[in-house]
Motif scaffolding. Sequence first.
Motif, PDB file in Angstrom:
ATOM      1  N   TYR A 105       0.837  -1.203   0.000  1.00 13.34           N
ATOM      2  CA  TYR A 105       0.000   0.000   0.000  1.00 13.34           C
ATOM      3  C   TYR A 105       0.874   1.256   0.000  1.00 13.34           C
ATOM      4  O   TYR A 105       0.585   2.220  -0.719  1.00 13.34           O
ATOM      5  CB  TYR A 105      -0.915  -0.009   1.218  1.00 13.34           C
ATOM      6  CG  TYR A 105      -1.868   1.162   1.275  1.00 13.34           C
ATOM      7  CD1 TYR A 105      -2.884   1.292   0.336  1.00 13.34           C
ATOM      8  CD2 TYR A 105      -1.741   2.134   2.259  1.00 13.34           C
ATOM      9  CE1 TYR A 105      -3.758   2.368   0.375  1.00 13.34           C
ATOM     10  CE2 TYR A 105      -2.607   3.221   2.311  1.00 13.34           C
ATOM     11  CZ  TYR A 105      -3.613   3.328   1.365  1.00 13.34           C
ATOM     12  OH  TYR A 105      -4.473   4.400   1.407  1.00 13.34           O
ATOM     13  N   MET A 108       2.192   1.768  -3.393  1.00  9.32           N
ATOM     14  CA  MET A 108       1.135   2.273  -4.271  1.00  9.32           C
ATOM     15  C   MET A 108       0.970   3.777  -4.119  1.00  9.32           C
ATOM     16  O   MET A 108       0.822   4.509  -5.103  1.00  9.32           O
ATOM     17  CB  MET A 108      -0.184   1.560  -3.971  1.00  9.32           C
ATOM     18  CG  MET A 108      -0.241   0.120  -4.455  1.00  9.32           C
ATOM     19  SD  MET A 108      -1.718  -0.759  -3.858  1.00  9.32           S
ATOM     20  CE  MET A 108      -3.028   0.295  -4.488  1.00  9.32           C
ATOM     21  N   ASN A 113      -0.736   5.792  -6.675  1.00  9.85           N
ATOM     22  CA  ASN A 113      -1.854   4.846  -6.540  1.00  9.85           C
ATOM     23  C   ASN A 113      -1.937   3.838  -7.676  1.00  9.85           C
ATOM     24  O   ASN A 113      -2.987   3.262  -7.929  1.00  9.85           O
ATOM     25  CB  ASN A 113      -3.194   5.588  -6.421  1.00  9.85           C
ATOM     26  CG  ASN A 113      -3.338   6.275  -5.080  1.00  9.85           C
ATOM     27  OD1 ASN A 113      -2.905   5.761  -4.059  1.00  9.85           O
ATOM     28  ND2 ASN A 113      -3.941   7.456  -5.094  1.00  9.85           N
ATOM     29  N   PHE A 115      -1.954   0.491  -9.205  1.00 11.77           N
ATOM     30  CA  PHE A 115      -2.283  -0.766  -8.533  1.00 11.77           C
ATOM     31  C   PHE A 115      -1.174  -1.784  -8.727  1.00 11.77           C
ATOM     32  O   PHE A 115      -0.649  -1.972  -9.831  1.00 11.77           O
ATOM     33  CB  PHE A 115      -3.598  -1.322  -9.076  1.00 11.77           C
ATOM     34  CG  PHE A 115      -4.085  -2.519  -8.307  1.00 11.77           C
ATOM     35  CD1 PHE A 115      -4.608  -2.376  -7.032  1.00 11.77           C
ATOM     36  CD2 PHE A 115      -3.998  -3.789  -8.854  1.00 11.77           C
ATOM     37  CE1 PHE A 115      -5.047  -3.477  -6.316  1.00 11.77           C
ATOM     38  CE2 PHE A 115      -4.440  -4.891  -8.156  1.00 11.77           C
ATOM     39  CZ  PHE A 115      -4.961  -4.731  -6.885  1.00 11.77           C
TER      40      PHE A 115
END
Length: 203
Positions: A105, A108, A113, A115
Amino acid sequence: MFQNITPITKNIIILNVIVFILSNTFLPKMYYYLVAYFPLAPEFKSWQIVTHMFMHGGIMHIAFNMLTLASFGPLLERFLGEKKYILLYFLSGLGAYALNSLWIYYEMLNNGNEFMNVAMLGASGAIFGVVAAFTALYPNAEMMIMFIPFPIKAKILLPIVIVGSIYLGINNVGGVAHFAHIGGAIVGYILIKIWGRNRYRIN
């Protein structure tokens, strides 16, 4: 060594070997259902947080993990008893998945962001918990590892391995879930410290 393996450790090893044979020969689709994906991935299923601990990517992967478990697991199983040992093993595996997911995370967020659909598999996280617990109990135990011709005390070796895992994880070396190892070790160490204070009341 193998004749002295305790029941739970032996059963964990047997189950890992069975799953490895099935997923690599008769039921190859097991791989896609039982490895663990990031919680937001479309392939993620709730059971994967447990089943990934029984999946391995190759013969060397499972051989190294099971030999390590056979080396450290029995002493810890005798100390904790079967119930606490099982709990430590699987909670360490869950801790491994949790920290690895947090790291994914974080990556990311740093990548806008984008994926990251990366599968995690192997018993290493759970086994790192076992090794960390062993180290907390027997810090002066001397161990031999590959490529080093002399024994190293557990209390020296484990921190070196953890620091190395942090470095390798930050630099994404080798396609290995290095932060899973760290997560498992943290959980195993914390649990044995808590339970170790009540050694004679563990069971």
